[in-house]
Design an enzyme around this catalytic site. Structure first.
Site, PDB file in Angstrom:
ATOM      1  N   SER A  64       1.105  -1.406  -0.440  1.00 24.40           N
ATOM      2  CA  SER A  64       0.306   0.368   0.156  1.00 24.40           C
ATOM      3  C   SER A  64       1.012   1.442  -0.355  1.00 24.40           C
ATOM      4  CB  SER A  64      -1.055   0.121   1.211  1.00 24.40           C
ATOM      5  OG  SER A  64      -2.070  -0.908   0.928  1.00 24.40           O
ATOM      6  N   LYS A  67      -0.206   3.734  -2.859  1.00 25.70           N
ATOM      7  CA  LYS A  67      -1.027   4.575  -3.278  1.00 25.70           C
ATOM      8  C   LYS A  67      -0.349   5.945  -3.147  1.00 25.70           C
ATOM      9  CE  LYS A  67      -3.849   1.013  -0.570  1.00 25.70           C
ATOM     10  NZ  LYS A  67      -4.252   0.246   0.509  1.00 25.70           N
ATOM     11  N   TYR A 191      -3.363  -2.999  -9.986  1.00 30.68           N
ATOM     12  CA  TYR A 191      -4.220  -2.509  -8.373  1.00 30.68           C
ATOM     13  C   TYR A 191      -3.140  -3.909  -7.820  1.00 30.68           C
ATOM     14  CZ  TYR A 191      -4.834  -2.110  -3.498  1.00 30.68           C
ATOM     15  OH  TYR A 191      -4.992  -1.991  -2.318  1.00 30.68           O
ATOM     16  N   TYR A 243      -4.590   3.770   8.511  1.00 25.35           N
ATOM     17  CA  TYR A 243      -5.847   3.273   8.455  1.00 25.35           C
ATOM     18  C   TYR A 243      -5.947   3.493   9.985  1.00 25.35           C
ATOM     19  CZ  TYR A 243      -3.803   0.496   4.442  1.00 25.35           C
ATOM     20  OH  TYR A 243      -2.570   0.108   3.881  1.00 25.35           O
ATOM     21  N   VAL A 261       1.268  -3.178   4.144  1.00 25.37           N
ATOM     22  CA  VAL A 261       1.327  -4.709   4.787  1.00 25.37           C
ATOM     23  C   VAL A 261       1.799  -6.059   4.369  1.00 25.37           C
ATOM     24  CG1 VAL A 261      -1.602  -4.600   5.045  1.00 25.37           C
ATOM     25  CG2 VAL A 261      -0.279  -6.356   2.726  1.00 25.37           C
TER      26      VAL A 261
END
Length: 309
Positions: A64, A67, A191, A243, A261
């Site tokens: 992630s 992103k 993705y 998050y 992760v």
């Protein structure tokens, strides 16, 4: 002010032998194979000096953290119209939650949770075939890191393709609201591949350094984004980058950061440092356990919290 390399060496020596290391991500089979004993950290300062310790040269799946870079690309393509399709508020929910999408009619809370990142990827995909969009993202990462050896780990990408049912569910739900414009399999395919990019701490610290330099890359002098856009990306990282653990990270560390992760964290100290840390074991909300602790110690030792000493 203490010597930065000494601080990194001390943190690494302590955490390399820590008994509590968290748990590696098991829902992606390839990530479950990673040795939780790894720990690496790298810091790039505005003078172009790179300080590193531990396993800073070992590539890992950035997941992630990608992103942040796809958000940068999408803003470059469509500007602030992006915010018509994705919000900028913290979610307070796990990274792959579908709950808020129902209440908010298919508009994800922010671009750093999975739903938001899928919308961002869908924006990048416009006008490209999937292979071209993947190539664009990879080329952008290589350019920022100044390293053409960076690759996509095809085993990790395949593993994500085989197990990415929740991400497909998120994409399908948003497609029902016309917030995913391409076929779901195409958007999720791009993705999965962006998340499977493999980089070392050193490469990642260099790639993210434009966010510490008001949008300008300290090694090349090239302007990647405007100073205003760099500030705003950092703001989203601070409030949304971990998050439902974002508030805790801001409370303890006090600098913008984005976790993955795979156990990596990219952290930015505006005007002072770009930091990448990697330790594969995760805490209960999916952020690197030892990586978070390392950044807390580093920020305290160097007085790097954006909220002051």
């Amino acid at each position: 002010m203490p010597d930065l390399q000494t601080v990194l060496d001390e943190i690494t020596a302590d955490l390399k032998t820590a008994s509590e290391r968290g748990a590696v991500a098991s829902y992606i089979p390839e990530l479950a194979k990673v040795d939780p004993g790894h720990f690496g950290i790298a810091v790039l300062t505005p003078d172009g000096a790179i300080h590193a310790a531990g396993d800073a040269e070992v590539p890992f799946s950035i997941q992630s953290i990608s992103k942040v870079f796809t958000l940068t690309l999408a803003l470059g393509q469509v500007g602030d119209t992006l915010w018509n399709r994705v919000g900028r508020e913290p979610s307070g929910n796990p990274f792959n939650s579908i709950v808020q999408l129902e209440y908010e009619h298919g508009i994800p809370r922010n671009p750093l949770i999975n739903a938001g990142a899928l919308v961002v990827t869908d924006v990048i995909l416009a006008g490209y075939r999937p292979r071209e969009a993947i190539g664009l993202i990879l080329s952008f990462m290589r350019s920022l890191a100044g390293d053409d050896s960076i690759i996509i780990d095809v085993d990790v990408a395949r593993s994500e393709e085989e197990t990415g049912f929740r991400n497909r569910a998120l994409a399908n739900y948003m497609k029902a609201y016309d917030n995913i414009r391409h076929p779901v399999e195409l958007t999720t395919g791009v993705y999965f591949h962006q998340c499977a990019i493999a980089m070392s701490c050193r490469q990642l610290a260099v790639a993210g350094s434009f966010l510490a330099g008001q949008g300008r890359h300290p090694l090349t002098g090239n302007k990647v984004v405007s100073a205003e856009r760099a500030r705003r990306i950092n703001a989203v990282m601070l409030t949304c980058g971990h998050y439902d653990g974002s508030g805790e990270f801001a409370f303890r560390v006090g600098i913008p950061g984005k976790s993955g992760v795979g156990g990596g964290i990219l952290a930015i100290v505006p005007g002072k440092a770009s930091i990448a840390v990697w330790s594969p074991g995760l805490n209960t909300v999916g952020n690197s356990l030892l990586g978070s602790r390392a950044l807390e110690r580093l920020a305290k030792a160097m007085d790097w919290s954006v909220f002051g000493p």
